[in-house]
Design a protein around this motif. Structure first.
Motif, PDB file in Angstrom:
ATOM      1  N   ASP A  39       0.832  -1.206   0.000  1.00  0.00           N
ATOM      2  CA  ASP A  39       0.000   0.000   0.000  1.00  0.00           C
ATOM      3  C   ASP A  39       0.866   1.256   0.000  1.00  0.00           C
ATOM      4  OD1 ASP A  39      -2.269  -1.565   0.068  1.00  0.00           O
ATOM      5  OD2 ASP A  39      -2.567  -1.358   2.228  1.00  0.00           O
ATOM      6  N   PHE A  43       0.676   3.929  -3.084  1.00  0.00           N
ATOM      7  CA  PHE A  43       0.202   5.291  -2.845  1.00  0.00           C
ATOM      8  C   PHE A  43       1.109   6.302  -3.535  1.00  0.00           C
ATOM      9  CE2 PHE A  43       0.416   9.231  -0.411  1.00  0.00           C
ATOM     10  CZ  PHE A  43      -0.913   9.564  -0.229  1.00  0.00           C
ATOM     11  N   ASP A  44       2.408   6.090  -3.459  1.00  0.00           N
ATOM     12  CA  ASP A  44       3.365   7.080  -3.958  1.00  0.00           C
ATOM     13  C   ASP A  44       3.885   6.758  -5.350  1.00  0.00           C
ATOM     14  OD1 ASP A  44       3.830   9.363  -2.344  1.00  0.00           O
ATOM     15  OD2 ASP A  44       4.688   8.083  -0.797  1.00  0.00           O
ATOM     16  N   PRO A 238      -1.008   5.244   5.989  1.00  0.00           N
ATOM     17  CA  PRO A 238      -1.383   3.870   5.668  1.00  0.00           C
ATOM     18  C   PRO A 238      -1.570   2.952   6.874  1.00  0.00           C
ATOM     19  CG  PRO A 238       0.946   4.174   5.316  1.00  0.00           C
ATOM     20  CD  PRO A 238       0.399   5.512   5.719  1.00  0.00           C
ATOM     21  N   GLU A 251      -8.396   2.349  -0.140  1.00  0.00           N
ATOM     22  CA  GLU A 251      -6.988   2.216  -0.508  1.00  0.00           C
ATOM     23  C   GLU A 251      -6.109   1.910   0.701  1.00  0.00           C
ATOM     24  OE1 GLU A 251      -6.102   2.230  -3.665  1.00  0.00           O
ATOM     25  OE2 GLU A 251      -8.210   2.543  -4.161  1.00  0.00           O
ATOM     26  N   GLU A 253      -5.826   3.852   3.387  1.00  0.00           N
ATOM     27  CA  GLU A 253      -5.371   5.092   4.011  1.00  0.00           C
ATOM     28  C   GLU A 253      -6.395   5.533   5.065  1.00  0.00           C
ATOM     29  OE1 GLU A 253      -2.571   7.350   3.108  1.00  0.00           O
ATOM     30  OE2 GLU A 253      -1.822   5.449   2.341  1.00  0.00           O
TER      31      GLU A 253
END
Length: 276
Positions: A39, A43-44, A238, A251, A253
């Motif tokens: 994750d 995300f990045d 996260p 997601e 988060e």
């Protein structure tokens, strides 16, 4: 070995098998789906860009899920961590998935003793790493020493404002209580839990941690010969950092349930080593 290293390593060594077995790290998904990414890396990914072929070192890699994710994006990756139990889990994951990843045991501050200086295109650090280090300037010097000229640092980390919050008052108030700026003396915590779902019981529960202000981190990197190329603050992170105050999304988060714009929870920073 210093007291903070001894205590912190014992804590991570004991928790590494529980983390590897937990649904949060989802090692079975890594083994079953060769395209699966953590994750944190997912995300990045838009910020990370193309890492194919980049010689990369992941500092404080823990059990290697972010390390493996970078490998799956095409990087040539070495993971470094001070916890032998964490590295055992990371090596087992790499073998299970057929990933060609090297793992090296070392304290971050001694990374230049075990890795080739000036040899890396990318230094990567994931969430929850810097709080275990007492001196952010020493860390920045190590990062600079590992990077080739033009190489870059990529880090997503818990925001120092998050680390300064005390949510345990019992009155529903998120209070700024702990130091925002780096202090000489550590914050000493005794906590028998961990951040994943597990029924394991732990004996090594005392840790030493430090906060580092965002300006202190940026200034340390500038003084170490890097140029800041990105700094984005996020209202999410996260893992669930403030239980009872946050909600999760699809997601993975978490954000404040009420007025999430009040508090930055993480940030992404990139910096490039100057060529001269």
């Amino acid at each position: 070995m210093s007291e903070y290293l001894r205590l912190n390593r014992a804590q991570w060594d004991e928790r590494a098998p529980a983390h590897a077995a937990s649904p949060g790290y989802n090692l079975a998904r890594f083994a079953g789906d060769p395209q699966y990414l953590s994750d944190v890396v997912r995300f990045d990914r838009p910020r990370l860009g193309d890492v194919r072929g980049l010689r990369t070192v992941h500092l404080q890699c823990h059990i290697g899920t972010d390390t493996l994710s970078l490998y799956r994006l095409g990087a040539r990756v070495t993971g470094l961590d001070f916890s032998p139990a964490s590295l055992a889990e990371a090596r087992a994951l790499a073998e299970r998935t057929g990933a060609e990843v090297d793992f090296v045991e070392s304290d971050v501050y001694k990374a230049l003793d075990v890795l080739e200086p000036g040899a890396f295109d990318l230094v990567y650090t994931g969430v929850g790493a810097l709080c275990w280090l007492p001196d952010v300037r020493r860390w920045a010097a190590v990062v600079s020493g590992l990077l080739r000229p033009g190489g870059r640092l990529f880090i997503r980390e818990g925001h120092p404002m998050l680390w300064s919050i005390d949510e345990t008052r019992g009155d529903g108030v998120l209070a700024v209580h702990f130091p925002y700026f780096e202090q000489t003396d550590p914050l000493v915590w005794t906590d028998a839990s961990t951040y994943v779902e597990t029924e394991a019981r732990f004996e090594h529960n005392t840790t030493h941690q430090w906060n580092h202000g965002l300006g202190e981190i940026v200034t340390a990197l500038l003084d170490a010969g890097l140029e800041l190329t990105m700094l984005q603050e996020h209202d999410s992170c996260p893992w669930d950092p403030l239980p009872g105050f946050t909600v999760g999304d699809e997601e993975g988060e978490y954000r404040l349930a009420e007025r999430p714009g009040r508090l930055p929870l993480t940030y992404t920073l990139q910096a490039r080593k100057r060529s001269h």
